[in-house]
Design a protein around this motif. Structure first.
Motif, PDB file in Angstrom:
ATOM      1  N   ASN A   1       0.822  -1.216   0.000  1.00 60.17           N
ATOM      2  CA  ASN A   1       0.000   0.000   0.000  1.00 60.17           C
ATOM      3  C   ASN A   1       0.855   1.265   0.000  1.00 60.17           C
ATOM      4  N   LEU A   2       2.132   1.118   0.388  1.00 59.51           N
ATOM      5  CA  LEU A   2       3.036   2.269   0.438  1.00 59.51           C
ATOM      6  C   LEU A   2       3.887   2.393  -0.820  1.00 59.51           C
ATOM      7  N   THR A   3       3.787   1.411  -1.709  1.00 67.97           N
ATOM      8  CA  THR A   3       4.646   1.410  -2.902  1.00 67.97           C
ATOM      9  C   THR A   3       3.841   1.251  -4.188  1.00 67.97           C
ATOM     10  N   ASN A   4       2.532   1.533  -4.113  1.00 63.86           N
ATOM     11  CA  ASN A   4       1.658   1.344  -5.278  1.00 63.86           C
ATOM     12  C   ASN A   4       1.715  -0.084  -5.801  1.00 63.86           C
ATOM     13  N   GLY A   5       1.831  -1.017  -4.888  1.00 60.22           N
ATOM     14  CA  GLY A   5       1.809  -2.431  -5.263  1.00 60.22           C
ATOM     15  C   GLY A   5       3.141  -2.985  -5.689  1.00 60.22           C
ATOM     16  N   ARG A   6       4.172  -2.158  -5.707  1.00 59.78           N
ATOM     17  CA  ARG A   6       5.484  -2.654  -6.123  1.00 59.78           C
ATOM     18  C   ARG A   6       6.239  -3.233  -4.937  1.00 59.78           C
ATOM     19  N   GLY A   7       7.278  -3.979  -5.234  1.00 63.78           N
ATOM     20  CA  GLY A   7       8.124  -4.535  -4.191  1.00 63.78           C
ATOM     21  C   GLY A   7       8.029  -6.041  -4.114  1.00 63.78           C
ATOM     22  N   ILE A   8       9.045  -6.642  -3.506  1.00 65.89           N
ATOM     23  CA  ILE A   8       9.088  -8.091  -3.376  1.00 65.89           C
ATOM     24  C   ILE A   8       9.490  -8.463  -1.960  1.00 65.89           C
ATOM     25  N   VAL A   9       9.208  -9.706  -1.620  1.00 70.85           N
ATOM     26  CA  VAL A   9       9.496 -10.228  -0.286  1.00 70.85           C
ATOM     27  C   VAL A   9      10.959 -10.650  -0.224  1.00 70.85           C
ATOM     28  N   THR A  10      11.690 -10.131   0.750  1.00 73.00           N
ATOM     29  CA  THR A  10      13.063 -10.567   0.968  1.00 73.00           C
ATOM     30  C   THR A  10      13.074 -11.902   1.694  1.00 73.00           C
ATOM     31  N   THR A  11      12.330 -12.004   2.762  1.00 75.21           N
ATOM     32  CA  THR A  11      12.129 -13.264   3.475  1.00 75.21           C
ATOM     33  C   THR A  11      10.930 -13.086   4.393  1.00 75.21           C
ATOM     34  N   CYS A  12      10.581 -14.124   5.132  1.00 73.90           N
ATOM     35  CA  CYS A  12       9.451 -14.058   6.071  1.00 73.90           C
ATOM     36  C   CYS A  12       9.663 -15.112   7.141  1.00 73.90           C
ATOM     37  N   ASN A  13       8.889 -15.011   8.224  1.00 72.66           N
ATOM     38  CA  ASN A  13       9.034 -16.012   9.279  1.00 72.66           C
ATOM     39  C   ASN A  13       8.214 -17.247   8.941  1.00 72.66           C
ATOM     40  N   TYR A  14       8.316 -18.256   9.799  1.00 68.46           N
ATOM     41  CA  TYR A  14       7.687 -19.540   9.484  1.00 68.46           C
ATOM     42  C   TYR A  14       6.167 -19.470   9.576  1.00 68.46           C
ATOM     43  N   ILE A  15       5.647 -18.580  10.380  1.00 65.90           N
ATOM     44  CA  ILE A  15       4.183 -18.416  10.429  1.00 65.90           C
ATOM     45  C   ILE A  15       3.684 -17.894   9.092  1.00 65.90           C
ATOM     46  N   ALA A  16       4.372 -16.913   8.518  1.00 64.81           N
ATOM     47  CA  ALA A  16       3.975 -16.373   7.216  1.00 64.81           C
ATOM     48  C   ALA A  16       4.087 -17.433   6.122  1.00 64.81           C
ATOM     49  N   ARG A  17       5.055 -18.318   6.254  1.00 61.47           N
ATOM     50  CA  ARG A  17       5.238 -19.364   5.242  1.00 61.47           C
ATOM     51  C   ARG A  17       4.069 -20.339   5.204  1.00 61.47           C
ATOM     52  N   GLN A  18       3.345 -20.440   6.316  1.00 63.77           N
ATOM     53  CA  GLN A  18       2.163 -21.304   6.340  1.00 63.77           C
ATOM     54  C   GLN A  18       1.065 -20.787   5.413  1.00 63.77           C
ATOM     55  N   TYR A  19       1.143 -19.519   5.044  1.00 56.19           N
ATOM     56  CA  TYR A  19       0.177 -18.931   4.105  1.00 56.19           C
ATOM     57  C   TYR A  19       0.689 -19.002   2.658  1.00 56.19           C
ATOM     58  N   GLY A  20       1.804 -19.664   2.451  1.00 58.28           N
ATOM     59  CA  GLY A  20       2.358 -19.797   1.113  1.00 58.28           C
ATOM     60  C   GLY A  20       3.256 -18.647   0.694  1.00 58.28           C
ATOM     61  N   ILE A  21       3.609 -17.781   1.622  1.00 60.08           N
ATOM     62  CA  ILE A  21       4.495 -16.653   1.317  1.00 60.08           C
ATOM     63  C   ILE A  21       5.936 -17.156   1.308  1.00 60.08           C
ATOM     64  N   HIS A  22       6.735 -16.635   0.377  1.00 61.12           N
ATOM     65  CA  HIS A  22       8.134 -17.051   0.305  1.00 61.12           C
ATOM     66  C   HIS A  22       8.981 -15.936  -0.298  1.00 61.12           C
ATOM     67  N   SER A  23      10.289 -16.092  -0.206  1.00 59.05           N
ATOM     68  CA  SER A  23      11.227 -15.119  -0.756  1.00 59.05           C
ATOM     69  C   SER A  23      10.990 -14.958  -2.251  1.00 59.05           C
ATOM     70  N   ALA A  24      11.156 -13.711  -2.723  1.00 61.21           N
ATOM     71  CA  ALA A  24      11.050 -13.343  -4.137  1.00 61.21           C
ATOM     72  C   ALA A  24       9.597 -13.234  -4.620  1.00 61.21           C
ATOM     73  N   MET A  25       8.631 -13.514  -3.754  1.00 60.67           N
ATOM     74  CA  MET A  25       7.223 -13.290  -4.111  1.00 60.67           C
ATOM     75  C   MET A  25       6.946 -11.789  -4.086  1.00 60.67           C
ATOM     76  N   SER A  26       6.049 -11.327  -4.934  1.00 60.52           N
ATOM     77  CA  SER A  26       5.695  -9.914  -4.893  1.00 60.52           C
ATOM     78  C   SER A  26       5.008  -9.606  -3.564  1.00 60.52           C
ATOM     79  N   SER A  27       5.281  -8.424  -3.043  1.00 58.56           N
ATOM     80  CA  SER A  27       4.674  -8.054  -1.762  1.00 58.56           C
ATOM     81  C   SER A  27       3.153  -7.975  -1.880  1.00 58.56           C
ATOM     82  N   MET A  28       2.650  -7.625  -3.067  1.00 55.39           N
ATOM     83  CA  MET A  28       1.207  -7.589  -3.267  1.00 55.39           C
ATOM     84  C   MET A  28       0.602  -8.983  -3.155  1.00 55.39           C
ATOM     85  N   GLU A  29       1.262  -9.979  -3.728  1.00 51.97           N
ATOM     86  CA  GLU A  29       0.776 -11.356  -3.623  1.00 51.97           C
ATOM     87  C   GLU A  29       0.831 -11.830  -2.174  1.00 51.97           C
TER      88      GLU A  29
END
Length: 372
Positions: free
Chosen positions: A51-79
């Protein structure tokens, strides 16, 4: 399991070494959670909120709780946001992560000077002969784990074996806070059972090509001849032929030279509009990634350089847990860095893009004939 017979002049496994691969668990996110304990039970994503980048940006990493939602490194922050709207997004503080990384390495050096960092959060250690005079590599690994936990309140996972290749795979075997020993006697069975995508160096994009050749596990890989693997996968096939047989005699290199590949350009007419800036960044990124790919390299770090008309110069970088060689991903990272750190308060006289912190290349990228 029947392995192809090695010839007399083929390399043989050096089982005399005791190698650790130490990999911090969700490092950047874990540092943030340690410093902000109220985040402990929340999904934490290291990326600026979309919301602060007009939908741009990517995930550098995340914790294991976030990974349970299918989030991973290199995913777009919007996804990532779509998958977990209640996640806590943190833009990250690379300077702080570097400071913590230095504290971790200081612990390593209490045990051995043979330390080969791969990135801020992982390193190889050769503890065959160590400063503590401890014969057991497993005991050393346990002590390092506990020391990092007690002194820095962070966890790591450690793989232990007689070579770097197996140790790196083993460190990912029981995460988080895992410890996995693979002895020379266990190595072949350990490698036989692995899915091909677990072999370090086989990227996600390469996996379908291995499957097309009937290679889904280490056992399938070991049943292929050297000639078949070289024909289908070039130098990578040659390397994997020996690695699946437990042969990888590359030593831990403590004086690994820091290298980078970069491109920059100076403008006689200074830039003053964002579309100009992004177009140049796109061109520079393409040239840098093309050069990196030609050398068969993958990088963990990308850096942008901006010099303004008043000669103010800034260098800002982003580090990824997973090494990359994809131009689209690299340009997204560059755009993200520009969105966070760039400005047009002054006109721009120079722009630059560089990549660094390379994975140690044991072989070049696969060159696939897509027409066959």
């Amino acid at each position: 399991m029947q392995y192809g017979i090695l010839q007399f002049d083929d390399p043989q496994p050096d089982t005399s070494r005791k190698i650790l691969h130490v990999d911090m668990d969700a490092f950047y996110a874990s540092v943030e959670i340690r410093d902000q304990p109220h985040l402990k039970d929340k999904p934490v994503v290291i990326a600026k909120h979309p919301n602060l980048t007009n939908g741009r940006g990517i995930v550098t990493t995340c914790n294991y709780i976030a990974r349970q939602y299918g989030i991973h490194s290199a995913m777009s922050s919007m996804e990532a946001y779509k998958r977990c709207p209640h996640a806590v997004f943190i833009s990250g503080n690379m300077k702080h992560y570097q400071e913590v990384s230095n504290q971790i390495r200081a612990i390593f050096y209490q045990y051995t000077d043979l330390v080969e960092p791969l990135s801020l959060d992982e390193a190889y250690l050769d503890v065959t002969i160590n400063k503590k005079g401890i014969k057991s590599a497993t005991i050393i690994a346990q002590q390092i784990q506990q020391q990092i936990l007690q002194e820095l309140n962070l966890t790591c996972s450690i793989g232990i074996s007689y070579n770097k290749f197996i140790a790196k795979i083993a460190s990912d075997y029981h995460k988080p806070f895992g410890l996995t020993l693979v002895t020379p006697e266990e190595a072949l069975m350990f490698l036989e059972r692995l899915p091909i995508e677990k072999f370090y160096g086989v990227g996600r994009k390469s996996v379908p090509y291995f499957h097309d050749k009937g290679i889904k596990t280490g056992k399938d890989l070991a049943n292929k001849s050297l000639e078949e693997l070289e024909r289908d996968f070039g130098k990578m096939g040659h390397s994997l032929f020996f690695k699946v047989r437990g042969i990888h005699n590359s030593p831990v290199r403590p004086t690994n030279e820091r290298k980078s590949i970069g491109k920059e350009t100076t403008f006689s007419q200074f830039l003053e509009f964002e579309p100009q800036v992004l177009e140049i960044f796109d061109q520079l990124t393409t040239k840098v990634i093309d050069k990196m790919q030609s050398k068969g390299l993958k990088a963990h770090t990308i850096t942008i350089k901006i010099r303004y008309e008043n000669f103010e110069t800034i260098n800002r970088q982003m580090q990824m847990k997973i090494a990359f060689d994809d131009r689209v991903l690299a340009y997204e990272m560059v755009q993200n860095l520009w969105a966070i750190h760039g400005h047009l308060d002054y006109r721009i006289r120079l722009l630059g893009v560089s990549v660094s912190n390379f994975d140690n290349p044991d072989y070049e990228l696969i060159r696939l004939n897509l027409e066959s």
